[in-house]
Motif scaffolding. Sequence first.
Motif, short mmCIF file in Angstrom:
data_model
loop_
_atom_site.label_atom_id
_atom_site.label_comp_id
_atom_site.label_asym_id
_atom_site.label_seq_id
_atom_site.Cartn_x
_atom_site.Cartn_y
_atom_site.Cartn_z
N PHE A 14 1.03 -1.27 -0.02
CA PHE A 14 -0.34 -0.57 0.29
C PHE A 14 0.38 1.75 0.09
O PHE A 14 0.68 2.53 -0.78
CB PHE A 14 -0.74 -0.11 1.32
CG PHE A 14 -1.96 1.11 1.61
CD1 PHE A 14 -2.34 2.07 0.75
CD2 PHE A 14 -1.15 2.18 2.45
CE1 PHE A 14 -3.18 2.96 0.79
CE2 PHE A 14 -1.67 2.77 2.93
CZ PHE A 14 -2.59 4.31 1.89
N LEU A 15 1.59 1.15 0.75
CA LEU A 15 2.56 2.59 0.53
C LEU A 15 3.55 2.72 -0.17
O LEU A 15 3.67 3.93 -0.81
CB LEU A 15 3.32 2.32 2.30
CG LEU A 15 2.55 2.69 3.10
CD1 LEU A 15 4.01 2.30 4.85
CD2 LEU A 15 2.41 4.08 3.75
N ILE A 32 4.51 14.91 5.27
CA ILE A 32 3.31 14.78 4.74
C ILE A 32 2.19 14.26 5.86
O ILE A 32 1.70 14.96 6.79
CB ILE A 32 2.22 14.40 3.90
CG1 ILE A 32 3.11 14.60 2.05
CG2 ILE A 32 1.37 13.63 3.62
CD1 ILE A 32 3.07 13.80 0.97
N VAL A 33 2.68 12.87 6.54
CA VAL A 33 2.30 12.64 7.59
C VAL A 33 2.38 12.88 9.05
O VAL A 33 2.15 12.45 10.15
CB VAL A 33 1.90 11.21 8.03
CG1 VAL A 33 1.14 11.14 6.45
CG2 VAL A 33 3.27 10.25 7.96
N GLY A 34 3.66 13.51 9.19
CA GLY A 34 4.12 14.45 9.91
C GLY A 34 4.81 13.49 11.07
O GLY A 34 5.10 12.96 12.48
N ILE A 35 5.90 12.82 10.80
CA ILE A 35 6.58 12.07 11.12
C ILE A 35 8.16 11.15 10.32
O ILE A 35 8.72 12.80 9.04
CB ILE A 35 5.69 9.76 11.62
CG1 ILE A 35 5.77 10.07 10.28
CG2 ILE A 35 4.97 10.14 12.09
CD1 ILE A 35 5.75 7.93 9.91
N SER A 36 9.38 10.97 10.99
CA SER A 36 10.08 11.16 10.43
C SER A 36 10.45 10.08 9.13
O SER A 36 9.79 9.52 9.03
CB SER A 36 11.66 10.85 10.91
OG SER A 36 11.43 9.81 11.31
N GLY A 37 11.63 10.42 8.23
CA GLY A 37 11.98 9.78 7.23
C GLY A 37 11.85 7.69 7.42
O GLY A 37 11.69 7.14 7.06
N ARG A 38 12.74 7.95 8.55
CA ARG A 38 13.17 6.36 9.61
C ARG A 38 11.92 6.31 9.26
O ARG A 38 12.02 4.98 9.15
CB ARG A 38 14.21 6.91 10.33
CG ARG A 38 14.55 5.55 10.14
CD ARG A 38 15.73 5.95 11.87
NE ARG A 38 16.37 5.10 12.38
CZ ARG A 38 16.97 5.01 13.28
NH1 ARG A 38 17.58 5.86 13.51
NH2 ARG A 38 17.70 3.59 13.95
N SER A 39 11.41 6.59 10.49
CA SER A 39 10.07 5.57 10.51
C SER A 39 9.00 5.27 9.54
O SER A 39 8.19 4.32 9.67
CB SER A 39 8.83 6.90 11.60
OG SER A 39 9.94 7.44 13.13
N PHE A 40 9.12 6.18 8.66
CA PHE A 40 7.94 5.42 7.33
C PHE A 40 8.85 4.64 6.92
O PHE A 40 7.55 3.50 6.27
CB PHE A 40 7.86 7.03 6.43
CG PHE A 40 6.15 6.94 5.53
CD1 PHE A 40 5.62 7.06 6.19
CD2 PHE A 40 7.21 6.50 4.44
CE1 PHE A 40 4.39 7.23 4.74
CE2 PHE A 40 5.93 6.21 3.65
CZ PHE A 40 4.74 6.70 4.52
N ASP A 42 10.34 2.53 8.69
CA ASP A 42 9.87 1.65 8.97
C ASP A 42 8.73 1.19 8.69
O ASP A 42 8.26 -0.33 8.86
CB ASP A 42 9.67 1.80 10.94
CG ASP A 42 11.36 2.12 11.33
OD1 ASP A 42 12.77 1.05 10.61
OD2 ASP A 42 11.61 2.89 12.06
N TRP A 43 7.43 1.85 8.88
CA TRP A 43 5.81 1.19 7.98
C TRP A 43 6.17 0.76 6.64
O TRP A 43 5.96 -0.34 6.43
CB TRP A 43 5.09 2.76 7.39
CG TRP A 43 4.99 3.37 9.05
CD1 TRP A 43 5.09 3.33 10.18
CD2 TRP A 43 4.09 4.23 8.94
NE1 TRP A 43 4.71 3.89 11.15
CE2 TRP A 43 3.82 4.71 10.64
CE3 TRP A 43 3.14 4.99 8.08
CZ2 TRP A 43 3.48 5.90 10.98
CZ3 TRP A 43 2.66 5.80 8.91
CH2 TRP A 43 2.06 5.96 10.15
N LEU A 49 4.01 -0.61 12.99
CA LEU A 49 2.19 -1.16 12.19
C LEU A 49 2.16 1.05 11.92
O LEU A 49 2.26 1.45 12.85
CB LEU A 49 1.42 -1.05 13.63
CG LEU A 49 1.50 -2.43 14.06
CD1 LEU A 49 -0.45 -3.38 14.90
CD2 LEU A 49 1.13 -4.03 11.92
N GLY A 50 1.64 1.33 10.85
CA GLY A 50 0.59 2.39 10.60
C GLY A 50 0.06 3.10 12.02
O GLY A 50 -0.80 2.25 12.22
#
Length: 219
Positions: A14-15, A32-40, A42-43, A49-50
Motif C-alpha cells: 500500500f505505501l 506529509i503525515v508528520g513523522i520522520s523519513g526513517r519512521s516511515f 519502518d512502516w 504498524l501504521g
Amino acid sequence: MSRLVFGVGEQNRFLKNVGSVLKADSDDLGRIVGISGRSFRDWINEKTLGIKDKMLKLSEMSGIKLPVIIDEREEWWSGRINGESGALARMKIYGPPGNSWGRRKGGIVSQQKRKEYPDYYRQLGCPIPRDFNCPRSARLAEFFGTVLGDGGIRPYQLTITLNSEADKDYIQYVMKKSKELFGYNPHVFKIKNCKAVCITYSGVNLIQFLVDNGLKIGD
C-alpha cells in the motif's frame, strides 16, 4: 490514536503504491503525515504498524484504498505486552517485588539512616525515634511502680490500664508525670463496655530504656 494491522506484505504494498501515485519518497511522505523519513521506512518494511489517521490521510490523498484491516490496536500495545512478559520473567527469577525479605531489609536501612541523620529526616516530616536518657529519680521509680502494677510492655508499646472512674484523678497525674519524664504526651483511649482507660506509649527506644532499667516484656 490507534494502529492498523493488515495481512503480511499488505502495508508495504500500500505505501509503495502511495509513493508511486504521489511521486514522493519516504522522506516526503513522512513529512506529509508528520513523522520522520526513517519512521516511515519502518512502516514500509512493516517493522512498525501504521497509525490509523495517517494511513487514512494517505489513502485519501492518493485515491488508493486501504487493504483489509485485520485488527486495530491502541497506542503502546506492544509496550504493555512486552512489559508484562518482562515482569513475569523477573518475578520468576527474583520473586515478587515487595516480598517480606525486601520489606524487612528496607525497614532496617531506613531506621539506621534516621538514627544517623535525624535532623534531615525531621525536616522531611518523617517520624524519628526519641532518645530516652532519664536519670534515676524518685519520679522515675514511681512511674516504674505504676508500670509494674497496672502496665503491660510489648516490643514496641507500653500500656497502663486504669479505672476510668476510681482512678480519674490518678490518670491525669500519670500523664503529667510521664510528660515530665519523657517529654511527650501519651495516647489515651477508653475501653468499650467497661470502666477502663488505656494510656499508651509507643516507641522502640522507650521500650529499650525500660528493659535496660530492669523491666520485662509482658504484662
